[in-house]
Scaffold this motif. Structure first.
Motif, PDB file in Angstrom:
ATOM      1  N   LYS A  82       0.561  -1.226   0.236  1.00 24.30           N
ATOM      2  CA  LYS A  82      -0.011  -0.265  -0.136  1.00 24.30           C
ATOM      3  C   LYS A  82       1.076   1.697  -0.137  1.00 24.30           C
ATOM      4  O   LYS A  82       0.434   1.940  -0.180  1.00 24.30           O
ATOM      5  CB  LYS A  82      -1.002  -0.053   1.218  1.00 24.30           C
ATOM      6  N   GLU A  83       1.927   0.942   0.474  1.00 23.26           N
ATOM      7  CA  GLU A  83       2.816   2.437   0.805  1.00 23.26           C
ATOM      8  C   GLU A  83       3.604   2.630   0.090  1.00 23.26           C
ATOM      9  O   GLU A  83       4.554   1.805  -0.264  1.00 23.26           O
ATOM     10  CB  GLU A  83       3.234   2.673   1.803  1.00 23.26           C
ATOM     11  N   ASP A  84       4.549   3.440  -0.974  1.00 22.90           N
ATOM     12  CA  ASP A  84       5.095   4.349  -2.153  1.00 22.90           C
ATOM     13  C   ASP A  84       5.749   4.701  -0.723  1.00 22.90           C
ATOM     14  O   ASP A  84       6.356   5.685  -1.783  1.00 22.90           O
ATOM     15  CB  ASP A  84       4.515   4.910  -2.498  1.00 22.90           C
ATOM     16  N   VAL A  85       6.940   3.883  -0.602  1.00 22.50           N
ATOM     17  CA  VAL A  85       8.115   4.565   0.437  1.00 22.50           C
ATOM     18  C   VAL A  85       9.543   3.722  -0.087  1.00 22.50           C
ATOM     19  O   VAL A  85       9.783   3.927  -0.591  1.00 22.50           O
ATOM     20  CB  VAL A  85       8.562   3.607   1.907  1.00 22.50           C
ATOM     21  N   ASN A  86      10.638   4.665  -0.250  1.00 20.75           N
ATOM     22  CA  ASN A  86      11.853   4.758  -0.511  1.00 20.75           C
ATOM     23  C   ASN A  86      12.503   3.875   0.634  1.00 20.75           C
ATOM     24  O   ASN A  86      13.549   3.200  -0.462  1.00 20.75           O
ATOM     25  CB  ASN A  86      12.159   6.544  -0.787  1.00 20.75           C
ATOM     26  N   LEU A  87      12.551   4.363   1.984  1.00 15.78           N
ATOM     27  CA  LEU A  87      13.375   3.378   2.960  1.00 15.78           C
ATOM     28  C   LEU A  87      12.990   2.858   3.961  1.00 15.78           C
ATOM     29  O   LEU A  87      11.474   3.981   4.389  1.00 15.78           O
ATOM     30  CB  LEU A  87      14.140   5.200   3.545  1.00 15.78           C
ATOM     31  N   ILE A  88      13.346   1.904   4.256  1.00 15.15           N
ATOM     32  CA  ILE A  88      12.793   1.227   5.297  1.00 15.15           C
ATOM     33  C   ILE A  88      13.818   1.191   6.598  1.00 15.15           C
ATOM     34  O   ILE A  88      14.813   0.632   6.290  1.00 15.15           O
ATOM     35  CB  ILE A  88      12.040  -0.051   4.608  1.00 15.15           C
ATOM     36  N   SER A  89      13.509   1.178   7.467  1.00 13.62           N
ATOM     37  CA  SER A  89      14.615   0.634   8.945  1.00 13.62           C
ATOM     38  C   SER A  89      13.715  -0.622   9.636  1.00 13.62           C
ATOM     39  O   SER A  89      12.018  -0.421   9.929  1.00 13.62           O
ATOM     40  CB  SER A  89      14.036   2.155  10.177  1.00 13.62           C
TER      41      SER A  89
END
Ligand SMILES: NC(=O)c1ccc[n+]([C@@H]2O[C@H](COP(=O)([O-])OP(=O)(O)OC[C@H]3O[C@@H](n4cnc5c(N)ncnc54)[C@H](O)[C@@H]3O)[C@@H](O)[C@H]2O)c1
Length: 379
Positions: free
Chosen positions: A63-70
């Motif tokens: 669902k999420e258009d994120v670039n970086l994940i911790s």
């Protein structure tokens, strides 16, 4: 503007969130995920984030258009989550230890290569002014060949520490203090000194009879030139007096910073080499301090690496090397024999399955609690 998500909103996630919030013009936290979503909601509120909350990472990735994940979850989940994130085209900053086996590290590094995204492994203690200064001085070769390295990864944790549901088991924590505490110092040790070519180690559990894993280990590394390193990993040391000491041919330096340099008198007994001590002091004092330290420093490195398309300081290869040393310590202690590095896929400790089958279980895990009331930790 980078869009960021954090998976796992327990004790360490605040260090990541504070790090990202330090760079508001470069990134924004848009999503949080925890299998206990109420924990993510609490973090959302505490930091006034207005992030979307998920209770599973797969849905977040859909669902999420994120670039970086911790990835801030327990060690046994790191490989699966990091690979899913990389395969979804995201950059990943994964908490230490990189994973709970070398096989998992290899799969993570393959996913990094296949997707050409950044994979960085948390090693926030590299990002401190004293560590960076000592690294520089070692690189300038001012102390001569290092003959002996002493790594005192001394921590103290009470009995109840291992009551948390995922701690104290080979399956979920992946190991004891060597893997989960000394990982910080072992990372710095291999970064500064490179890998020894053999390890001889002993492990024990002296004070935590609610954990399968060790609460102390003592290892000796040997380099091809004969130089030795001793690495003590412990959660039974009151006062947590941690240090890394490098004894070179010409001088001794350490973190915390301290120097001594000796010259030989005619009879071989030492006299102070004041001139070298002055040079070392000057070299230390003239280097700049870091603007951002700890997790914030590493997050800055990851953000800049994404934006400038450059190499991160702590990549998956570095994370794997640290795990290789730790794995060698476990293998050596388990079979009471010296282990040669590099470890191969034939090592009985290369896979997670092998570790679960072969690793010494000191005790059965006793109590298992879902969460502590007090979520404050020191790092
Ligand atoms: N860098 C450091 O100094 C430092 C300090 C402490 C912990 N850590 C590391 O951080 C990681 C987490 O440790 P912690 O102390 O924050 O533990 P924690 O138990 O406080 O937090 C972990 C969180 O992850 C959640 N979680 C578990 N599995 C999940 C999954 N599959 N998907 C989403 N959420 C999940 C848990 O519900 C929990 O809220 C560990 O790898 C630990 O070694 C690093």
């Amino acid at each position: 503007m980078l869009k960021v998500a954090v998976i796992g909103t327990g004790a360490i996630c605040s260090a990541h969130i504070q790090g990202y919030l330090t760079f508001p013009d470069k990134c924004q936290i848009v999503a949080l995920c925890d299998i206990y979503p109420e924990k993510a909601e609490r973090i959302n509120e505490e930091f006034s984030l207005q992030a979307a909350v998920y209770n599973d990472a797969k849905t977040l990735l859909e669902k999420e258009d994120v670039n970086l994940i911790s990835v801030c979850t327990p060690p046994y989940t790191h490989a699966g989550l990091a690979i899913d994130c990389l395969d979804a085209g995201k950059h990943v900053l994964v908490e230490k230890p990189m994973a709970s086996s070398l096989e998992e590290c290899d799969a993570m590094n393959e996913a990094q290569q296949r997707n050409n995204k950044i994979l960085s492994v948390v090693a926030q203690n590299r990002f401190t002014t004293p560590m960076m200064k000592v690294k520089q001085i070692l690189e300038q070769d001012m102390i001569g060949t290092v003959l002996h390295t002493q790594v005192d990864s001394f921590w103290w944790r009470g009995h109840s520490y291992y009551d948390l549901w995922w701690r104290g088991t080979w399956e979920k924590e992946g190991g004891g203090c060597t893997l989960n505490h000394a990982v910080h110092h072992i990372d710095i040790f291999q970064w500064m000194q490179g890998m020894p070519d053999e390890i001889t180690a002993v492990t024990s559990n002296t004070a935590h009879d609610n954990a399968e894993v060790e609460d102390i280990s003592i290892a000796i590394g040997r380099y091809p030139n004969g130089s030795l390193a001793q690495i003590t990993s412990s959660v039974v040391h009151h006062g947590e007096e941690q240090q890394l000491v490098f004894q070179g041919e010409k001088a001794r330096i350490s973190v915390p910073w301290k120097i001594k340099a000796s010259l030989s008198q005619e009879n071989g007994f030492p006299e102070a080499n004041q001139s070298l001590e002055d040079q070392l002091m000057e070299a230390y004092n003239t280097q700049p301090s870091l603007t951002y330290e700890g997790h914030t420093g590493q997050i800055q490195d990851v953000i800049e690496s994404i934006q400038q398309n450059k190499q991160v300081l702590v990549d998956g290869i570095q994370g794997r090397q640290t795990l290789e040393l730790i794995t060698a310590i476990y293998e050596s202690a388990n079979y009471q024999r010296t282990v040669k590095l590099p470890l191969t896929k034939e090592s009985p400790f290369y896979t997670r399955k092998g570790i679960l089958k072969n690793a010494k279980h000191f005790y059965e895990k006793g109590k298992s609690i879902e969460n502590f009331k007090n979520n404050q930790i020191t790092t």
